[in-house]
Design a protein around this motif. Structure first.
Motif, PDB file in Angstrom:
ATOM      1  N   GLY A  16       0.311  -1.655   0.061  1.00 59.06           N
ATOM      2  CA  GLY A  16       0.439   0.685  -0.089  1.00 59.06           C
ATOM      3  C   GLY A  16       1.207   1.347   0.118  1.00 59.06           C
ATOM      4  N   TYR A  17       0.658   1.999   1.422  1.00 61.77           N
ATOM      5  CA  TYR A  17       1.267   3.298   1.189  1.00 61.77           C
ATOM      6  C   TYR A  17       2.860   3.149   1.117  1.00 61.77           C
ATOM      7  N   THR A  18       3.355   2.277   1.916  1.00 62.48           N
ATOM      8  CA  THR A  18       4.815   2.131   2.228  1.00 62.48           C
ATOM      9  C   THR A  18       5.691   1.434   1.034  1.00 62.48           C
ATOM     10  N   GLY A  19       4.901   0.326   1.395  1.00 62.93           N
ATOM     11  CA  GLY A  19       5.017  -0.840  -0.017  1.00 62.93           C
ATOM     12  C   GLY A  19       5.429   0.148  -1.756  1.00 62.93           C
ATOM     13  N   ARG A  41      -4.712  -6.672  -1.782  1.00 64.48           N
ATOM     14  CA  ARG A  41      -5.930  -7.241  -1.629  1.00 64.48           C
ATOM     15  C   ARG A  41      -7.057  -6.790  -3.277  1.00 64.48           C
ATOM     16  N   SER A  42      -6.958  -5.445  -3.226  1.00 64.72           N
ATOM     17  CA  SER A  42      -7.838  -4.762  -4.181  1.00 64.72           C
ATOM     18  C   SER A  42      -6.960  -4.760  -5.361  1.00 64.72           C
ATOM     19  N   PRO A  43      -7.708  -4.656  -6.731  1.00 60.24           N
ATOM     20  CA  PRO A  43      -7.813  -4.505  -7.874  1.00 60.24           C
ATOM     21  C   PRO A  43      -7.322  -3.310  -7.887  1.00 60.24           C
ATOM     22  N   ALA A  44      -7.874  -1.637  -6.940  1.00 56.63           N
ATOM     23  CA  ALA A  44      -7.583  -0.613  -7.279  1.00 56.63           C
ATOM     24  C   ALA A  44      -5.950  -0.218  -6.692  1.00 56.63           C
ATOM     25  N   SER A  45      -5.377  -1.334  -6.050  1.00 52.26           N
ATOM     26  CA  SER A  45      -4.290  -1.263  -5.053  1.00 52.26           C
ATOM     27  C   SER A  45      -3.052  -2.352  -6.427  1.00 52.26           C
ATOM     28  N   ALA A  46      -3.130  -3.216  -6.931  1.00 53.87           N
ATOM     29  CA  ALA A  46      -3.009  -3.435  -7.995  1.00 53.87           C
ATOM     30  C   ALA A  46      -2.916  -2.548  -9.146  1.00 53.87           C
ATOM     31  N   ASP A  60      -6.088 -11.686  -1.493  1.00 52.36           N
ATOM     32  CA  ASP A  60      -7.037 -11.870  -0.190  1.00 52.36           C
ATOM     33  C   ASP A  60      -6.364 -12.847   0.696  1.00 52.36           C
ATOM     34  N   LEU A  61      -5.352 -12.854   1.908  1.00 48.20           N
ATOM     35  CA  LEU A  61      -4.998 -13.543   2.723  1.00 48.20           C
ATOM     36  C   LEU A  61      -5.988 -14.281   3.370  1.00 48.20           C
ATOM     37  N   ASP A  62      -6.692 -13.549   3.510  1.00 46.42           N
ATOM     38  CA  ASP A  62      -7.693 -13.972   4.796  1.00 46.42           C
ATOM     39  C   ASP A  62      -9.257 -14.700   3.902  1.00 46.42           C
ATOM     40  N   ARG A 139      -1.474  -8.275  18.462  1.00 41.93           N
ATOM     41  CA  ARG A 139      -2.245  -9.382  18.009  1.00 41.93           C
ATOM     42  C   ARG A 139      -0.037  -9.015  16.741  1.00 41.93           C
ATOM     43  N   ARG A 140      -0.104  -7.732  17.057  1.00 40.14           N
ATOM     44  CA  ARG A 140       1.653  -7.089  16.392  1.00 40.14           C
ATOM     45  C   ARG A 140       2.443  -8.424  17.184  1.00 40.14           C
ATOM     46  N   LEU A 141       2.422  -8.836  18.680  1.00 36.06           N
ATOM     47  CA  LEU A 141       4.039  -9.017  18.904  1.00 36.06           C
ATOM     48  C   LEU A 141       3.407 -10.538  18.642  1.00 36.06           C
ATOM     49  N   GLY A 165       4.908   6.274  13.652  1.00 36.02           N
ATOM     50  CA  GLY A 165       4.310   7.186  13.518  1.00 36.02           C
ATOM     51  C   GLY A 165       4.274   7.600  11.972  1.00 36.02           C
ATOM     52  N   ILE A 166       3.549   6.895  10.837  1.00 34.87           N
ATOM     53  CA  ILE A 166       4.531   7.016   9.723  1.00 34.87           C
ATOM     54  C   ILE A 166       3.357   8.505   8.979  1.00 34.87           C
ATOM     55  N   TYR A 167       5.060   9.306   7.897  1.00 33.01           N
ATOM     56  CA  TYR A 167       3.905  10.731   7.851  1.00 33.01           C
ATOM     57  C   TYR A 167       4.581  10.285   6.676  1.00 33.01           C
TER      58      TYR A 167
HETATM   59  N1  LIG Z   1       0.287   4.188   9.535  1.00 31.98           N
HETATM   60  C1  LIG Z   1       1.049   4.288   9.935  1.00 31.98           C
HETATM   61  O1  LIG Z   1       1.427   5.381  11.674  1.00 31.98           O
HETATM   62  C2  LIG Z   1       1.866   3.135  10.689  1.00 31.98           C
HETATM   63  C3  LIG Z   1       2.494   2.698  12.297  1.00 31.98           C
HETATM   64  C4  LIG Z   1       3.529   1.204  12.702  1.00 31.98           C
HETATM   65  C5  LIG Z   1       3.008   0.605  11.889  1.00 31.98           C
HETATM   66  N2  LIG Z   1       2.444   0.846  10.434  1.00 31.98           N
HETATM   67  C6  LIG Z   1       2.438  -0.476   9.556  1.00 31.98           C
HETATM   68  O2  LIG Z   1       2.816  -0.277   8.628  1.00 31.98           O
HETATM   69  C7  LIG Z   1       2.557  -0.979   7.678  1.00 31.98           C
HETATM   70  C8  LIG Z   1       2.992  -0.660   6.372  1.00 31.98           C
HETATM   71  O3  LIG Z   1       1.593  -0.123   6.887  1.00 31.98           O
HETATM   72  P1  LIG Z   1       1.170   1.120   5.475  1.00 31.98           P
HETATM   73  O4  LIG Z   1       0.578   2.156   5.864  1.00 31.98           O
HETATM   74  O5  LIG Z   1       2.250   1.466   4.152  1.00 31.98           O
HETATM   75  O6  LIG Z   1      -0.074   0.088   4.881  1.00 31.98           O
HETATM   76  P2  LIG Z   1      -1.480   0.783   4.411  1.00 31.98           P
HETATM   77  O7  LIG Z   1      -1.251   1.964   3.285  1.00 31.98           O
HETATM   78  O8  LIG Z   1      -2.667   0.754   4.917  1.00 31.98           O
HETATM   79  O9  LIG Z   1      -1.022  -0.947   3.047  1.00 31.98           O
HETATM   80  C9  LIG Z   1      -1.304  -2.374   3.841  1.00 31.98           C
HETATM   81  C10 LIG Z   1      -1.717  -3.122   2.463  1.00 31.98           C
HETATM   82  O10 LIG Z   1      -2.415  -4.045   3.256  1.00 31.98           O
HETATM   83  C11 LIG Z   1      -2.462  -5.020   2.034  1.00 31.98           C
HETATM   84  N3  LIG Z   1      -3.787  -5.869   2.760  1.00 31.98           N
HETATM   85  C12 LIG Z   1      -4.639  -5.923   3.588  1.00 31.98           C
HETATM   86  N4  LIG Z   1      -5.238  -6.694   4.336  1.00 31.98           N
HETATM   87  C13 LIG Z   1      -4.772  -7.535   3.426  1.00 31.98           C
HETATM   88  C14 LIG Z   1      -5.208  -9.119   2.850  1.00 31.98           C
HETATM   89  N5  LIG Z   1      -6.376  -9.129   3.680  1.00 31.98           N
HETATM   90  N6  LIG Z   1      -4.805  -9.803   1.777  1.00 31.98           N
HETATM   91  C15 LIG Z   1      -3.999  -9.368   0.845  1.00 31.98           C
HETATM   92  N7  LIG Z   1      -3.724  -7.427   1.302  1.00 31.98           N
HETATM   93  C16 LIG Z   1      -4.074  -7.237   2.681  1.00 31.98           C
HETATM   94  C17 LIG Z   1      -3.729  -3.726   1.227  1.00 31.98           C
HETATM   95  O11 LIG Z   1      -4.261  -4.180   0.260  1.00 31.98           O
HETATM   96  P3  LIG Z   1      -5.234  -3.203  -0.689  1.00 31.98           P
HETATM   97  O12 LIG Z   1      -4.312  -1.969  -0.387  1.00 31.98           O
HETATM   98  O13 LIG Z   1      -5.849  -3.981  -1.518  1.00 31.98           O
HETATM   99  O14 LIG Z   1      -6.098  -3.017   0.016  1.00 31.98           O
HETATM  100  C18 LIG Z   1      -2.532  -2.905   1.212  1.00 31.98           C
HETATM  101  O15 LIG Z   1      -1.830  -2.786   0.183  1.00 31.98           O
HETATM  102  C19 LIG Z   1       1.376  -1.980   7.884  1.00 31.98           C
HETATM  103  O16 LIG Z   1       1.331  -3.359   8.970  1.00 31.98           O
HETATM  104  C20 LIG Z   1       1.464  -0.731   9.280  1.00 31.98           C
HETATM  105  O17 LIG Z   1       0.098  -1.031   9.591  1.00 31.98           O
HETATM  106  C21 LIG Z   1       1.592   1.705  10.119  1.00 31.98           C
END
Ligand SMILES: NC(=O)c1ccc[n+]([C@@H]2O[C@H](COP(=O)([O-])OP(=O)(O)OC[C@H]3O[C@@H](n4cnc5c(N)ncnc54)[C@H](OP(=O)(O)O)[C@@H]3O)[C@@H](O)[C@H]2O)c1
Length: 304
Positions: A16-19, A41-46, A60-62, A139-141, A165-167
């Motif tokens: 997603g955002y970071t990836g 998970r979603s076609p939009a992100s793909a 969808d990993l679920d 859950r994280r731990l 916190g990611i910004y």
């Molecule tokens: N935001 C923060 O400040 C923060 C702080 C510390 C740690 N983190 C952690 O750091 C990581 C990256 O953060 P981020 O903000 O870049 O995350 P993000 O933008 O929310 O991206 C999460 C990705 O996970 C995918 N995903 C979620 N559920 C899924 C499933 N069931 N099957 C397949 N893919 C799935 C989403 O796919 P779709 O886009 O298709 O739904 C999305 O591409 C996350 O684990 C987040 O919790 C975030």
């Protein structure tokens, strides 16, 4: 630059955002097309990934779909969060099971600094006890432990990045400022912890490249409070500063999630990030300025 022990196909799970920014960064340096791919998970992100030239898998990993991964998969960066309910991280468990006989040499897992719990503002480093204070952090731990046991059994190098916190561009609290959301007054505020998304991507890249394992905090080392960071963003974006309120007023005005976020307090130390992973995170002034610029919003340098 060479990709040390992680040379070969790299899969970003939860892109997603970071990836997406990490994918672009890795793709930019490698001469072999298709070495970096993303699972979403979603076609939009793909579609967003494909538009950046990064091959995407929609899974969808679920659910029960097969992963269909390259036989020579060399490394995984796992960025998907655990689901919002339940115990442990069955989503991660399904992914690791789905690897079947594949044995990537490196697994980098993005966790959160929430695993340390609320220390009342005291410093935490990677040797500090993990005392998660809420279900999401538990859950994280559990996910961190699953990564550790899987890597142990598979003979893979495991890196846990405990992320603050990611910004970054598109991830600034501009809407909260425009909505007039209050922040705690300075005397009620604890230290805050953040990281710019590109510094986080640099940490992921270093974790792939360097022969290191274990946990690493990923925070920029600037401990100004959430309120002070909101003030910085407001100043640079030319918005009115947020209202300062007491804890009691915040309890009445903020929703439970945001309240828990602003009240939790710890000081995340980043020595391993800087010295071992070799990442020098930018300061918030530069990070916010660059973010606004990338968003096409002029930063008010004179006031920052
Ligand atoms: N935001 C923060 O400040 C923060 C702080 C510390 C740690 N983190 C952690 O750091 C990581 C990256 O953060 P981020 O903000 O870049 O995350 P993000 O933008 O929310 O991206 C999460 C990705 O996970 C995918 N995903 C979620 N559920 C899924 C499933 N069931 N099957 C397949 N893919 C799935 C989403 O796919 P779709 O886009 O298709 O739904 C999305 O591409 C996350 O684990 C987040 O919790 C975030």
């Amino acid at each position: 630059m060479k990709r040390g022990s992680s040379a070969g196909p790299c899969l970003l799970v939860g892109c997603g955002y970071t990836g997406l920014r990490l994918a672009r960064r890795l793709a930019a340096r490698g001469p072999v097309p298709g070495q970096v791919s993303g699972l979403v998970r979603s076609p939009a992100s793909a579609a967003a990934l494909e538009a950046s030239g990064v091959p995407a898998r929609v899974v969808d990993l679920d659910g029960a779909a097969a992963l269909d991964l390259p036989r020579d998969l060399a490394s995984v960066v796992y960025l998907a969060p655990p689901s919002a309910e339940g115990e442990g991280d069955p989503r991660l468990g399904r992914f690791l099971e789905g690897l079947g006989g594949l044995r990537p040499r490196v697994l980098v897992y993005l966790s959160t600094t929430g695993v340390y719990g609320d220390t009342g503002g005291l410093p935490v480093d990677e040797a500090s006890p993990t005392v998660p204070g809420d279900a999401a952090s538990r859950r994280r731990l559990a996910a961190e432990r699953l990564v550790g046991s899987w890597c142990g059994a598979a003979g893979a190098r495991g890196v846990i990045l405990r992320v603050a916190g990611i910004y970054g561009p598109g991830r600034l609290p501009l809407d909260r400022l425009r909505a007039g959301e209050p922040v705690l007054r300075p005397e009620d505020s604890g230290p805050g912890n953040r990281i710019h998304v590109d510094d986080l991507a640099a940490a992921c890249e270093a974790a792939l490249d360097r022969p290191l394992s274990g946990a690493f905090n990923v925070a920029d080392g600037d401990h100004r409070s959430i309120g002070a960071f909101m003030e910085l963003v407001a100043r640079q974006a030319g918005l009115p500063p947020p209202r300062r309120v007491t804890r009691e007023e915040a309890r009445r005005e903020l929703g439970p999630g945001m309240l828990a976020y602003v009240l939790a307090s710890r000081r995340v130390m980043n020595r391993r990030l800087v010295e071992d992973l070799g990442v020098r995170p930018r300061n918030p002034e530069d990070g916010v300025r660059e973010s606004l610029a990338e968003m096409g919003l002029e930063s008010r340098r004179d006031l920052s």
